[in-house]
Design an enzyme around this catalytic site. Sequence first.
Site, PDB file in Angstrom:
ATOM      1  N   ASN A 140      49.964  44.109  50.443  1.00 16.59           N
ATOM      2  CA  ASN A 140      49.703  44.968  49.286  1.00 16.59           C
ATOM      3  C   ASN A 140      50.352  46.337  49.388  1.00 16.59           C
ATOM      4  OD1 ASN A 140      47.571  44.615  51.315  1.00 16.59           O
ATOM      5  ND2 ASN A 140      46.604  46.376  50.365  1.00 16.59           N
ATOM      6  N   GLN A 168      48.596  39.372  46.141  1.00 12.49           N
ATOM      7  CA  GLN A 168      49.784  40.137  45.744  1.00 12.49           C
ATOM      8  C   GLN A 168      51.004  39.231  45.578  1.00 12.49           C
ATOM      9  OE1 GLN A 168      49.660  43.285  44.905  1.00 12.49           O
ATOM     10  NE2 GLN A 168      47.719  43.952  45.786  1.00 12.49           N
ATOM     11  N   ALA A 189      42.169  38.419  39.511  1.00 18.88           N
ATOM     12  CA  ALA A 189      42.714  38.466  38.146  1.00 18.88           C
ATOM     13  C   ALA A 189      43.363  39.799  37.820  1.00 18.88           C
ATOM     14  CB  ALA A 189      41.594  38.185  37.146  1.00 18.88           C
ATOM     15  N   THR A 226      25.538  32.262  36.958  1.00 18.44           N
ATOM     16  CA  THR A 226      26.187  31.959  35.679  1.00 18.44           C
ATOM     17  C   THR A 226      27.590  32.558  35.660  1.00 18.44           C
ATOM     18  OG1 THR A 226      24.037  31.987  34.614  1.00 18.44           O
ATOM     19  CG2 THR A 226      25.944  32.219  33.157  1.00 18.44           C
ATOM     20  N   CYS A 312      42.959  50.947  47.583  1.00 20.30           N
ATOM     21  CA  CYS A 312      42.099  50.062  46.799  1.00 20.30           C
ATOM     22  C   CYS A 312      40.794  50.761  46.464  1.00 20.30           C
ATOM     23  CB  CYS A 312      41.822  48.778  47.559  1.00 20.30           C
ATOM     24  SG  CYS A 312      43.178  47.626  47.391  1.00 20.30           S
TER      25      CYS A 312
END
Length: 376
Positions: A140, A168, A189, A226, A312
């Site tokens: 990254n 990446q 994502a 869920t 990050c």
Amino acid sequence: MQAPTYLDYNAGAPLKPAARAAMVEALAIAGNPSSVHAFGRAARRIIEAARGDVARLLNAPPSAVIFTSGATEANNAALNAAAPGRVLVSAIEHPSILAAVPQAQRLPVLPCGVVDLAALEDALAGPEPAELVAVMAVNNETGVIQPIEAVAALARRFGARLHVDAVQAAGRIAIDMQCLGVASMSLSAHKLGGPQGVGALVILDGTRFRPLIKGGGQERSRRAGTENVAAIAGFAAAAREATGLEEPALLAPLRDHLESLVTALVPETVVIAAASPRVANTACLSLPGVRAETLVIALDLEGYAVSAGAACSSGKVKVSDVLQAMAVEPEVAAGTVRVSLGWATDGAAVEGFANAWARVAERLLARGSRARMVRA
Ligand code: PMP
């Protein structure tokens, strides 16, 4: 004032219009995907179609895809299966790997940023067999591509299972999980232009697995809770756009132009891993003698958003472990920032950035040399 320019795609890409549209559409569905009625089935259809889209990114079977809250969870889940066996990880892995298996043996990297295959072979040949090896596909911070095919061949030879953090790499290089013989891979994502807070652990059937999150039977009892239907829909839309690898072909000349401009305008600039195999979107630049956080702030004031090291979790400032593992000189490492391009980057952004880099360097280098003169 001009709108700021975003050049921090490795931290997270802006949401693609197709992902936003897919999410808005999915948000209109009322049902829980586990419900058997028509509403539930509509939500379920979105998830199962998304599973196919995400699997295609890695040429994996759709049944291998487990949707998670992101790659941090996916990495933790993959490594959770191996504890307490012997684990080998490259020294340049993301913290979500390193912190998940603190007991793991760290494999060195060569100064070019590529994992040391001879060290991996030695470690695998050790008296105690290794259960799991984790080597990322693309780093990254530097964008350096790792030799996953060779790592997979070694792991196979010694009977160890391989986990690859492909966060990446997805959409930037071709990855064929089945051809490579990799047992599991993680995806996120938001690095693809999808939403934050969703990712996947892609794990081939038959691989030993212990769920991290237990409860309901979702994701074939491999990840309870869920599903986040809208986020998964956005992830799938971004994955569909990334599968063809059109973006890297557009970004490679832009990144090369950026690097040649900054080195021409500011000859003191060091391009980290310039000669290594790299993905097309990442430029890791250093101005030795200047602190990376000062550079990030100065560039931000000029209207360009970049990161210092692995930013990050922004705010943390320390010399990058990745650059340290590559034995980059401390003065160079301390002045390194990551510029990462993506789907909305154009030539004007690259040229504007290079000019800003030149203005910032002129100010900061002059100040640095004055300070050195005063001290002398
Ligand atoms: N692995 C790598 C290589 C990354 O760059 C990141 C994101 N910084 C992650 C894992 C974690 O991904 P997420 O943000 O989805 O938890």
